[in-house]
Design a protein around this motif. Structure first.
Motif, PDB file in Angstrom:
ATOM      1  N   SER A 192       6.567  10.029  -4.053  1.00  0.00           N
ATOM      2  CA  SER A 192       7.740  10.477  -3.476  1.00  0.00           C
ATOM      3  C   SER A 192       8.671  11.143  -4.621  1.00  0.00           C
ATOM      4  N   CYS A 193       8.093  10.781  -6.094  1.00  0.00           N
ATOM      5  CA  CYS A 193       8.983  11.441  -7.372  1.00  0.00           C
ATOM      6  C   CYS A 193       8.716  13.179  -7.329  1.00  0.00           C
ATOM      7  N   SER A 194       9.859  13.580  -7.576  1.00  0.00           N
ATOM      8  CA  SER A 194       9.742  15.108  -7.674  1.00  0.00           C
ATOM      9  C   SER A 194       9.074  15.440  -8.936  1.00  0.00           C
ATOM     10  N   ARG A 195       8.378  16.821  -8.946  1.00  0.00           N
ATOM     11  CA  ARG A 195       8.012  17.257 -10.178  1.00  0.00           C
ATOM     12  C   ARG A 195       8.839  17.473 -11.300  1.00  0.00           C
ATOM     13  N   GLU A 207       0.903  -1.220  -0.078  1.00  0.00           N
ATOM     14  CA  GLU A 207       0.001  -0.017  -0.103  1.00  0.00           C
ATOM     15  C   GLU A 207       0.898   1.286  -0.039  1.00  0.00           C
ATOM     16  N   ASP A 208       0.668   2.239  -0.771  1.00  0.00           N
ATOM     17  CA  ASP A 208       1.412   3.609  -0.846  1.00  0.00           C
ATOM     18  C   ASP A 208       0.658   4.601  -1.392  1.00  0.00           C
ATOM     19  N   ASN A 209       1.333   5.808  -1.463  1.00  0.00           N
ATOM     20  CA  ASN A 209       0.804   6.769  -2.327  1.00  0.00           C
ATOM     21  C   ASN A 209       1.417   6.722  -3.696  1.00  0.00           C
ATOM     22  N   PHE A 210       0.532   6.919  -4.654  1.00  0.00           N
ATOM     23  CA  PHE A 210       0.921   6.955  -6.225  1.00  0.00           C
ATOM     24  C   PHE A 210       0.792   8.244  -6.684  1.00  0.00           C
ATOM     25  N   LEU A 211       1.478   8.358  -7.818  1.00  0.00           N
ATOM     26  CA  LEU A 211       1.303   9.398  -8.899  1.00  0.00           C
ATOM     27  C   LEU A 211       0.852   8.563 -10.086  1.00  0.00           C
ATOM     28  N   VAL A 212       1.555   7.499 -10.474  1.00  0.00           N
ATOM     29  CA  VAL A 212       1.097   6.811 -11.552  1.00  0.00           C
ATOM     30  C   VAL A 212       0.750   5.419 -11.279  1.00  0.00           C
ATOM     31  N   PHE A 213      -0.362   4.920 -11.983  1.00  0.00           N
ATOM     32  CA  PHE A 213      -0.631   3.243 -11.807  1.00  0.00           C
ATOM     33  C   PHE A 213      -1.227   3.051 -13.118  1.00  0.00           C
ATOM     34  N   TRP A 214      -0.265   2.360 -13.949  1.00  0.00           N
ATOM     35  CA  TRP A 214      -0.732   2.100 -15.218  1.00  0.00           C
ATOM     36  C   TRP A 214      -0.427   0.752 -15.544  1.00  0.00           C
ATOM     37  N   VAL A 215      -1.534  -0.129 -16.183  1.00  0.00           N
ATOM     38  CA  VAL A 215      -1.432  -1.481 -16.531  1.00  0.00           C
ATOM     39  C   VAL A 215      -1.382  -1.785 -17.752  1.00  0.00           C
TER      40      VAL A 215
END
Length: 555
Positions: free
Chosen positions: A478-481, A439-447
């Motif tokens: 956690s990925c920067s802009r 479990e985590d905070n995502f920016l992108v989840f793409w299958v």
């Protein structure tokens, strides 16, 4: 070699050219051709060449009964001349074509009142011709263009056309035309509004059908019917066991126009067809698969049918992926060319289930599933649809950089190589042995199931047509802009895969549970209900028209 039989080669070898039959057939090029030639196959280049008849050959009477032994073939003057000059680089041939560029070859009777032929003392205004439909490329990066061949037969040596038919069959076999030996009945389904610009747009599906698809299918000898959809969900309804209504009229009623597309077989069951060709974006094919999935014989019909797609939409991810896997350039004529060739390759089709409220809905998927930033860009940018595919780029900057969100979710998956049977537990139940979860905070989840999610997005360079894997692209919050912007800028070339922030997780089944209501479930570009999602591949793979060079990665 028997000149009267089909010239099959040895197993795994190309067919042998019927030299005896070719030596008996004389042709001229086009209606104004004055020089008699013979058709021979140049084994060194693979091309079929027209070699001019020698003066001795023209003076020699045609043998009533031809001895097909090798000795007599070697004595044939035109064949001797051909062999003598076969390795001469200075040799000039009257005409040539390469079988790799051919989609059809036929024998036909054409009438020409201005150029009558004298046959047995009578004036004949008809000529038997060999028609070869060829689409060569001027260069590696160039589009295919029509360069058809018309060879008029000399009636003095082709009274029963047996030799001419044998040559045509050999051209078809050299060209590897599957439709020639296994005729197909196709249903072409087109969305007249795809791609924007309205129904009269030059790039719209209706115009592409009339000017490209319809004539090329006729040239390839592919029988087909056509259906123009009139509303959203129409293609899905048509896939049912029995059609609900007639669509013979294209304008919603009234008399059919003289030039209207023939859709009389609207009431035929889909099982009576051999192939379905979708013209539009990925959405029209999504509708088709949902309709097939609703049938009681879904697995049987999906494995039986062949599928093709001609890109007329905005993103066209599957069309781009099929051409990419075939090592072909991305354009419509290349897609139609591959359909006319008739070669197919298997594509994994996944079954998705969405737990929405108290119910459960099932979907078939061939392209991708997105949640988070990518889903937001796909769905929320609809207000900018008039901008075309650039709308997603604009929204990615807005949502991913300027007005950034965090998307929290739980992802559980079964890695490849864990057991032979794929068992997906019910949502909320304990995971079977071998499953992993986080479990985590995502920016992108793409299958990803394909190499491209759009024609300008090389989403997953490692994906193959039937690798049996979901390739899950994960970028955490956690990925920067700055790093996210760099990845987005390299999405077109696949360069985002080189970033450590872009994780690629391969699995054969997965469950996904959104824990924050800030995004959308988007499957193959279509909006689904909110809720947890689970997926695994169907037992039957779908056959799609693709080039011979398709690469597979087998587990």
């Amino acid at each position: 070699m028997n000149g009267g039989a089909f010239p099959n080669g040895d197993a795994g070898q190309p067919p042998r050219w019927p030299v005896a039959a070719a030596s008996r057939v004389r042709v001229t090029v086009g209606s104004g051709g004055a020089q008699f030639c013979r058709l021979f196959h140049n084994a060194s280049t693979g091309a079929v060449e027209l070699v001019a008849c020698t003066a001795e050959d023209l003076q020699r009477p045609q043998p009533a009964v031809y001895d097909d032994s090798d000795a007599r073939i070697a004595e044939e003057p035109s064949y001797q001349s051909y062999l003598a000059t076969a390795s001469d680089e200075r040799r000039v041939v009257a005409d040539a074509f390469h079988p790799d560029d051919v989609i059809g070859a036929h024998l036909s009777l054409e009438y020409n009142a201005r150029n009558p032929n004298t046959f047995h003392g009578m004036q004949s205004y008809a000529a038997a011709v060999i028609k070869v439909y060829s689409y060569p490329k001027a260069g590696k990066r160039q589009k295919r263009k029509a360069a058809h061949k018309t060879y008029i037969l000399d009636p003095r040596c082709c009274e029963d056309f047996a030799d001419a038919r044998l040559l045509i069959r050999c051209i078809q076999q050299l060209s590897k035309l599957r439709h020639a030996t296994n005729p197909l009945k196709c249903l072409v389904i087109l969305n007249p509004y795809s791609g924007g610009g309205g129904t009269s747009s030059k790039t719209g599906a209706r115009n592409v059908y009339q000017t490209m698809v319809k004539p090329m299918l006729a040239e390839a000898g592919v029988d087909h019917d056509a259906l123009v959809t009139r509303r959203g969900g129409h293609a899905q309804e048509r896939m049912g066991p029995i059609a609900n209504e007639s669509d013979a009229e294209l304008n919603g009623g009234g008399e059919k126009k003289a030039d209207a597309i023939n859709t009389d077989p609207e009431t035929q069951d889909i099982s009576e067809y051999d192939a379905i060709i979708a013209m539009g974006g990925d959405g029209i094919l999504f509708e088709i698969f949902q309709g097939l999935l609703s049938r009681p014989d879904a697995q049987t019909i999906i494995s039986k049918l062949k599928f093709g797609i001609v890109a007329c939409g905005t993103y066209n991810g599957l069309a781009k992926s099929l051409l990419h896997w075939s090592h072909a350039e991305y354009n419509r004529i290349e897609s139609v060319f591959q359909i006319c060739k008739g070669h197919t390759a298997k594509l994994d089709v996944a079954r998705y289930e969405v737990l929405a409220g108290t119910g459960r809905k099932s979907y078939a998927s061939f392209l991708s599933f997105a949640w988070g930033l990518i889903a937001d860009c796909d769905f929320e940018s609809e207000c900018l649809r008039w901008l075309g595919h650039i709308r997603s780029d604009i929204w990615a900057v807005w949502r991913g950089i300027l007005r950034r969100r965090r998307y929290r979710a739980r992802f559980s998956y079964l890695p490849p190589g864990i057991g032979k049977e794929v068992v997906v537990p019910e949502m909320g139940e304990p995971l079977p042995e071998g499953w992993e979860s986080f479990e985590d905070n995502f920016l992108v989840f793409w299958v990803c199931n394909t190499s491209h999610a759009a024609h300008n997005m090389h989403t997953c360079p490692v994906a193959k047509m039937n690798d049996g894997l979901f390739h899950v692209l994960v970028v955490r919050s956690s990925c920067s802009r700055w790093r996210l912007l760099q990845m987005l800028l390299q999405l077109e070339t696949g360069g985002h895969h080189g970033f450590e922030e872009c994780e690629v997780i391969d699995c054969v089944a997965y469950q996904f549970e959104p824990l924050s209501k800030v995004s959308y479930n988007v499957l193959d570009g279509e909006l689904l209900e909110d809720g947890p999602v689970q997926a695994k591949f169907m037992p039957s793979e779908a056959q799609f028209f693709a080039g011979e060079a398709v690469e597979y990665r087998l587990l």
